[in-house]
Motif scaffolding. Structure first.
Motif, PDB file in Angstrom:
ATOM      1  N   UNK A 166     -61.937  -6.727   0.179  1.00  0.00           N
ATOM      2  CA  UNK A 166     -62.238  -6.017  -1.068  1.00  0.00           C
ATOM      3  C   UNK A 166     -61.036  -5.951  -1.991  1.00  0.00           C
ATOM      4  N   UNK A 167     -59.828  -6.262  -1.473  1.00  0.00           N
ATOM      5  CA  UNK A 167     -58.613  -6.163  -2.277  1.00  0.00           C
ATOM      6  C   UNK A 167     -58.429  -7.388  -3.158  1.00  0.00           C
ATOM      7  N   UNK A 168     -57.763  -7.246  -4.299  1.00  0.00           N
ATOM      8  CA  UNK A 168     -57.429  -8.415  -5.125  1.00  0.00           C
ATOM      9  C   UNK A 168     -56.519  -9.359  -4.360  1.00  0.00           C
ATOM     10  N   UNK A 169     -56.649 -10.641  -4.642  1.00  0.00           N
ATOM     11  CA  UNK A 169     -55.852 -11.639  -3.914  1.00  0.00           C
ATOM     12  C   UNK A 169     -54.367 -11.472  -4.169  1.00  0.00           C
ATOM     13  N   UNK A 170     -53.996 -10.918  -5.327  1.00  0.00           N
ATOM     14  CA  UNK A 170     -52.577 -10.723  -5.620  1.00  0.00           C
ATOM     15  C   UNK A 170     -51.931  -9.725  -4.665  1.00  0.00           C
ATOM     16  N   UNK A 171     -52.737  -8.861  -4.057  1.00  0.00           N
ATOM     17  CA  UNK A 171     -52.216  -7.861  -3.118  1.00  0.00           C
ATOM     18  C   UNK A 171     -52.219  -8.383  -1.691  1.00  0.00           C
ATOM     19  N   UNK A 172     -53.298  -9.029  -1.292  1.00  0.00           N
ATOM     20  CA  UNK A 172     -53.367  -9.525   0.081  1.00  0.00           C
ATOM     21  C   UNK A 172     -52.536 -10.780   0.270  1.00  0.00           C
ATOM     22  N   UNK A 173     -52.396 -11.597  -0.800  1.00  0.00           N
ATOM     23  CA  UNK A 173     -51.654 -12.848  -0.683  1.00  0.00           C
ATOM     24  C   UNK A 173     -52.386 -13.872   0.152  1.00  0.00           C
ATOM     25  N   UNK A 174     -53.703 -13.588   0.419  1.00  0.00           N
ATOM     26  CA  UNK A 174     -54.448 -14.465   1.331  1.00  0.00           C
ATOM     27  C   UNK A 174     -55.306 -15.480   0.599  1.00  0.00           C
TER      28      UNK A 174
END
Length: 472
Positions: free
Chosen positions: A403-411
């Motif tokens: 659910x997190x933005x990709x900029x936060x997960x880096x995944x």
């Protein structure tokens, strides 16, 4: 036949004593007497104080007049009560958890129930072990909510600063300075990166002081053109310019006895800086088109994310105005310097969202780790935007890393083992980093940043708004 329920059936609920589930009150709203009694027996065995009825009117009266922690609701009551009954129960008692029982055990019916605020959906026919499992889950959920409230209460900011959340040493120092600034009438310069909560601090200074009953008027100096700022602050007389059909008092006059907060004061042009300096020195203003000076009694608070000392050296900010504003100054720490406050901030955001949406949310351990590891260039505003986004996209009570933005997960876009050489960064993330990085390097100068990036100022502001950093 309606089950007999006396007004004193429910004992007062003590939300701080959920470690003893016998204090939880359960209402069963079910038209089938056999199911009613079976649910009552199962709940009683788990320690609930259970009661039952088949009447929506009686159920609404009960939740309205007495404490109710959990409701077992039959969506197929005679008379077509359905989801409307669920909505009515949540409006009367938003903090109560509702388990919806339905004969239509489809995915769509479950989703509709959850959207309406149900804790979960229990399709009929169901076994008592399924009911017990749900009741144990809802008991755990209520316990977590109580612990969260206690955590927020324990770690909330000092009295008078209730809107500010944080318990890090840097924030404790900030609270002490706010307390001292609130009792004076001197100008205050508030320094901090975009999204740290500069206006919130300004409001705390005003509303914690002796003039809290007087006006507090914020002015965004970076969002208005210079001519409009002047007429807004100082007012104008009839005929001062085309369209001035009548005299209009300025915000500095309207705020008499109160506070005017100049947000992003570093964006003011030099000619307006000279007029603000006169306000601070002489305590008077001259409306646009007028020849008369008007005395005023107003306190000035100012904030900026720019380095004003550097701006003074470059000649873009008046040295005398800087000294006048900098009588008292305080710096708000960026979120990356107080990471221990992130769980507290998230808990505060989730509690507010739960109240407004009648849904409950919780974070998985992986999400908490990801939030703590991220640097938050947009600070608290970016964190709040992230939490709201996760809650809006999430369909269940638990928020996961997906659910997190990709900029936060880096995944997002990782290939193979996810080494730096094989990681693909989305163009949107590169664009955001470029824009925020340029503004930071230029000390908040958006006009120059837009020119160097090759985009228009309007486009820059639109992008900042999308990033949740409109006040950069």
């Amino acid at each position: 036949m309606t089950a007999a329920i006396a007004p004193g059936t429910f004992a007062p609920s003590n939300p701080l004593s959920l470690e003893n589930p016998s204090l939880l009150n359960l209402l069963i709203l079910e038209h089938d007497r056999f199911v009613r009694e079976a649910c009552r027996d199962a709940a009683t065995a788990l320690g609930y104080r259970a009661s039952a009825t088949e009447s929506i009117e009686q159920a609404l009266w009960l939740v309205n007049s007495q404490s109710c922690d959990v409701v077992l609701l039959d969506l197929n009551l005679p008379g077509g009560v359905g989801l409307d009954g669920l909505h009515q129960l949540k409006r009367r008692r938003p903090e109560s958890e509702v388990i919806a029982m339905t004969n239509n055990g489809t995915v769509q019916s479950a989703v509709e129930s959850m959207k309406a605020g149900a804790f979960d959906c229990l399709p009929k026919p169901f076994g008592l072990h399924e009911l017990r499992f749900l009741l144990e889950r809802v008991s755990d959920q209520l316990k977590r909510k109580t612990e969260q409230r206690a955590f927020l209460e324990k770690n909330k900011s000092p009295r008078g600063f209730g809107a500010i959340v944080g318990h890090a040493p840097e924030m404790e120092k900030l609270y002490r300075i706010i307390g001292k600034a609130a009792q004076s009438n001197h100008p205050v310069l508030i320094l901090g990166e975009s999204g740290t909560g500069k206006e919130m601090v300004a409001r705390s200074i005003h509303f914690s002081g002796p003039f809290r009953d007087k006006p507090f008027i914020p002015v965004d100096c970076g969002a208005l053109v210079p001519t409009l700022i002047e007429s807004e602050l100082f007012g104008y007389v009839k005929g001062a310019f085309t369209g001035a059909m009548q005299t209009k008092p300025g915000l500095l006059a309207i705020a008499e006895g109160g506070t005017v907060f100049l947000d992003e004061v570093g964006e003011l042009p030099l000619d307006l800086q000279a007029k603000i300096l006169r306000v601070l020195q002489e305590k008077e203003i001259r409306p646009v088109g007028s020849t008369k000076q008007i005395p005023i009694n107003v306190r000035i608070l100012a904030a900026t994310n720019r380095d004003l000392e550097q701006a003074v050296g470059q000649g873009s900010f008046r040295r005398d105005l800087y000294f006048r504003l900098n009588v008292l100054n305080l710096r708000i720490p960026p979120l990356r310097e107080r990471r221990q406050d992130i769980p507290l901030l998230v808990a505060s955001f989730l509690e507010r969202l739960s109240r407004t949406s009648s849904r409950t949310y919780e974070l998985s351990d992986d999400v908490t780790e990801a939030l703590l590891a991220y640097d938050w260039p947009g600070n608290v505003r970016e964190l709040e935007n992230c939490v709201e986004r996760c809650c809006a996209l999430n369909s269940g009570p638990t928020i996961h890393t997906t659910d997190l933005p990709s900029s936060i997960t880096g995944a997002s876009g990782q290939l193979g083992t996810g080494t730096p050489e094989t990681r693909i960064v989305p163009i949107a993330d590169l664009e955001m980093r470029a824009i925020l990085g340029a503004i930071e390097q230029l000390n908040g100068d958006k006009v120059t940043a837009a020119k160097l990036l090759g985009i228009g100022k309007t486009t820059l502001y639109r992008k900042l708004k999308e990033y949740g950093c409109a006040q950069v």
